[in-house]
Design an enzyme around this catalytic site. Structure first.
Site, PDB file in Angstrom:
ATOM      1  N   THR A 108     -14.336  12.287   9.561  1.00 56.42           N
ATOM      2  CA  THR A 108     -13.435  11.419   8.799  1.00 56.42           C
ATOM      3  C   THR A 108     -13.718   9.978   9.219  1.00 56.42           C
ATOM      4  O   THR A 108     -12.932   9.352   9.900  1.00 56.42           O
ATOM      5  CB  THR A 108     -11.954  11.751   9.074  1.00 56.42           C
ATOM      6  N   CYS A 286     -14.693   7.724  17.636  1.00 54.70           N
ATOM      7  CA  CYS A 286     -13.294   8.151  17.547  1.00 54.70           C
ATOM      8  C   CYS A 286     -12.290   7.029  17.775  1.00 54.70           C
ATOM      9  O   CYS A 286     -11.587   6.631  16.849  1.00 54.70           O
ATOM     10  CB  CYS A 286     -13.030   9.277  18.540  1.00 54.70           C
TER      11      CYS A 286
HETATM   12  C1  UDX Z   1     -12.475  10.094  22.840  1.00 55.99           C
HETATM   13  C2  UDX Z   1     -11.292  10.817  23.501  1.00 55.99           C
HETATM   14  O1  UDX Z   1     -11.364  10.684  24.914  1.00 55.99           O
HETATM   15  C3  UDX Z   1     -11.296  12.281  23.101  1.00 55.99           C
HETATM   16  O2  UDX Z   1     -10.183  12.942  23.657  1.00 55.99           O
HETATM   17  C4  UDX Z   1     -11.266  12.365  21.592  1.00 55.99           C
HETATM   18  O3  UDX Z   1     -11.317  13.702  21.171  1.00 55.99           O
HETATM   19  C5  UDX Z   1     -12.424  11.605  20.993  1.00 55.99           C
HETATM   20  O4  UDX Z   1     -12.403  10.251  21.453  1.00 55.99           O
HETATM   21  P1  UDX Z   1     -15.089   9.889  23.334  1.00 55.99           P
HETATM   22  O5  UDX Z   1     -15.186   9.080  22.088  1.00 55.99           O
HETATM   23  O6  UDX Z   1     -16.111  10.920  23.614  1.00 55.99           O
HETATM   24  O7  UDX Z   1     -13.666  10.635  23.379  1.00 55.99           O
HETATM   25  O8  UDX Z   1     -15.138   8.828  24.533  1.00 55.99           O
HETATM   26  P2  UDX Z   1     -14.263   8.492  25.829  1.00 55.99           P
HETATM   27  O9  UDX Z   1     -14.856   9.128  27.003  1.00 55.99           O
HETATM   28  O10 UDX Z   1     -12.850   8.688  25.566  1.00 55.99           O
HETATM   29  O11 UDX Z   1     -14.590   6.915  25.932  1.00 55.99           O
HETATM   30  C6  UDX Z   1     -14.273   6.053  24.842  1.00 55.99           C
HETATM   31  C7  UDX Z   1     -14.709   4.644  25.111  1.00 55.99           C
HETATM   32  O12 UDX Z   1     -13.825   4.014  26.020  1.00 55.99           O
HETATM   33  C8  UDX Z   1     -16.111   4.471  25.696  1.00 55.99           C
HETATM   34  O13 UDX Z   1     -16.755   3.414  24.987  1.00 55.99           O
HETATM   35  C9  UDX Z   1     -15.873   4.106  27.131  1.00 55.99           C
HETATM   36  O14 UDX Z   1     -16.896   3.291  27.649  1.00 55.99           O
HETATM   37  C10 UDX Z   1     -14.550   3.354  27.039  1.00 55.99           C
HETATM   38  N1  UDX Z   1     -13.734   3.380  28.267  1.00 55.99           N
HETATM   39  C11 UDX Z   1     -13.240   4.574  28.730  1.00 55.99           C
HETATM   40  C12 UDX Z   1     -13.422   2.199  28.935  1.00 55.99           C
HETATM   41  O15 UDX Z   1     -13.848   1.113  28.517  1.00 55.99           O
HETATM   42  N2  UDX Z   1     -12.618   2.252  30.036  1.00 55.99           N
HETATM   43  C13 UDX Z   1     -12.114   3.407  30.514  1.00 55.99           C
HETATM   44  O16 UDX Z   1     -11.397   3.370  31.515  1.00 55.99           O
HETATM   45  C14 UDX Z   1     -12.431   4.605  29.851  1.00 55.99           C
END
Ligand code: UDX
Length: 459
Positions: A108, A286
């Site tokens: 989506t 996401c």
């Molecule tokens: C996310 C959600 O965590 C997950 O539960 C959902 O199903 C899909 O979206 P994902 O997109 O795989 O998962 O990435 P995630 O590990 O959550 O990180 C997202 C972003 O946030 C990354 O760009 C990461 O670098 C950033 N991030 C994460 C930060 O900048 N600081 C943090 O402390 C944690």
């Protein structure tokens, strides 16, 4: 219902144990979410049929190739295919005949020119499937959708399926993180079942029996709440990241150090340190699009004010990218024209080849637009990055890419970048200047080696 099959090789995984009814599963959409779900369910002992409209994807998966980077998944795909429990098809008719429980796992994405989610893929997958449903079955939405979608799809299924109201709809949001997709699927923090009947709940309990047997908490609720759980969770995570990045902005204006601030906050159990890492901010397929779609949907429903803060969360996140570009420009003496920049990282986070809304590539591409010669290095995402940003140069490893660089900027915190020896890199660059966009390096070590070191939210 199919004959009972057991996954002897997965401890504790015995679908149907106790009640004897083992549903046959289909997984519609074999992207990140769907492929992982299909493979894991087959490994847990279910008979699974993966469905996609893209014959290329189906061919690769059927041939044992995972079309994206996900640690551990290729091994599980091989195991699932060997067991004979996992097959793939492009035929919705075959899927409808085969399955008792059908998981909808299509994407989506954000609509072009709008913050709303593009529902074309969900609608067409459900319609195509429903057209062939001639017996009692459960259609389970897993995709992240605007609240109200499940109610709309319930009507759609009822009106389209030859079996009519024999077909029910349920919602089962998925919380998997890229890089940890296998573990998040086999050992989720919780399962959420949005159901409209006891029968639907029973089907879902059967379809997740091996996971539930591992003491996974199950929250059973209505369709609307189940849809909301997912966007609420992602909004919370995005807000937490932007919260600490907002504190970084305040630190920048006052001379404070956001890493010390974050560390001190994290010791408070009520706050906790996860998702409190300051830096370049969030990206990926996401969080960014989910908070925008949620804000958009809330506005449509007349409750926009309740989540108006999500616009600010998005704004803070975007400002981190702009601030990183500023730091590189400042280091280059105020003008980026002709400056050689080495960008360490392209993926939206380490252990992923995903470049959707990647902060790293966004920064690299802006530096290029401002006149810099940018060379990007990434252990996994180079091919994807090259396809979407052919104007940038790409290196094969950090040291060779940094040769002759005027400024190095770390944008994705891959372990191999964290472990770079400042002396070794110092020997190849033109100037020892580095911007650490992810707080991944030890400033003392780099400064001792003669580097000018800058990081967001730190003096
Ligand atoms: C996310 C959600 O965590 C997950 O539960 C959902 O199903 C899909 O979206 P994902 O997109 O795989 O998962 O990435 P995630 O590990 O959550 O990180 C997202 C972003 O946030 C990354 O760009 C990461 O670098 C950033 N991030 C994460 C930060 O900048 N600081 C943090 O402390 C944690």
């Amino acid at each position: 219902m199919a004959a009972i099959t057991f996954a002897e090789d997965v401890a504790g995984a015995r679908p149907g144990e106790g009640d004897g009814a083992v549903p046959r599963l289909t997984v519609i959409g074999t992207g990140y979410l769907g492929a992982t779900h299909a493979i894991c369910m087959a490994v847990l002992g279910f008979d699974v049929l993966g469905v996609d409209v893209d014959p290329g994807k189906i061919e690769r998966l059927a041939g044992g190739e995972v079309p994206f980077f996900e640690p551990g998944l290729p091994e599980l795909l091989a195991k699932a295919l060997d067991s004979g429990r996992l097959r793939f098809t492009t035929s919705f008719e075959e899927a409808a005949e085969f399955g008792d429980v059908h998981f909808i796992c299509v994407g989506t994405p954000q609509q072009r020119g709008s913050d709303a989610a593009d529902m074309t893929y969900v609608d067409s997958a459900v319609t195509e499937l429903a057209r062939h449903l001639r017996r009692r079955a459960l259609v389970v939405g897993k995709s992240t959708v605007p609240v109200g979608t499940a109610a709309r799809l319930t009507e759609l299924v009822r009106n389209t399926a030859p079996a009519g109201s024999e077909v029910e709809l349920a919602w089962n949001p998925e919380f998997l993180r890229e890089g940890y997709a296998v573990d998040d699927t086999l050992r989720p923090d919780r399962l959420v079942f949005g159901t409209a009947s006891a029968w639907a709940e029973e089907q879902l309990r059967a379809a997740f029996a091996p996971v539930i047997a591992r003491d996974t908490p199950v929250v059973v609720t209505d369709l609307t709440t189940a849809e909301l759980v997912k966007v609420a969770a992602n909004s919370f995570l995005a807000t937490k990241i932007s919260y600490i990045n907002a504190m970084a902005e305040v630190c920048e204006a006052t001379g404070g150090d956001v890493t010390g601030l974050a560390e001190a906050l994290a010791y408070d159990d009520r706050i906790g340190g996860r998702f409190l890492k300051p830096g370049l901010g969030f990206g990926g397929g996401c969080l960014p699009k989910d908070i925008r779609a949620f804000a958009h949907r809330a506005e449509e429903l007349g409750v926009g004010q309740a989540v108006a803060f999500l616009r600010e969360v998005d704004g803070i996140n975007k400002r981190r990218r702009a601030r990183t570009v500023d730091l590189v420009r400042e280091m280059a003496g105020g003008d980026l024209t002709g400056v050689r920049v080495t960008a360490l990282g392209a993926a939206f986070k380490p252990n992923s080849d995903d470049i959707r809304d990647a902060p790293a590539l966004d920064v690299a591409s802006t530096l290029h637009q401002l006149g810099a010669h940018v060379t990007v290095v990434d252990p996994a995402a180079t091919e994807n990055a090259r396809r979407s940003h052919p104007e940038l140069s790409y290196g094969t490893d950090a040291l060779s890419a940094a040769t002759g660089a005027d400024v190095v900027v770390l944008l994705t915190e891959w372990t191999e970048f964290r472990q770079i020896d400042p002396e070794a890199m110092g020997a190849v660059v033109a100037s020892r200047r580095i911007v650490d966009g992810r707080h991944a390096l030890d400033p003392v070590q780099w400064r001792t080696a003669g580097w000018e070191y800058r990081a967001l939210g730190r003096p």
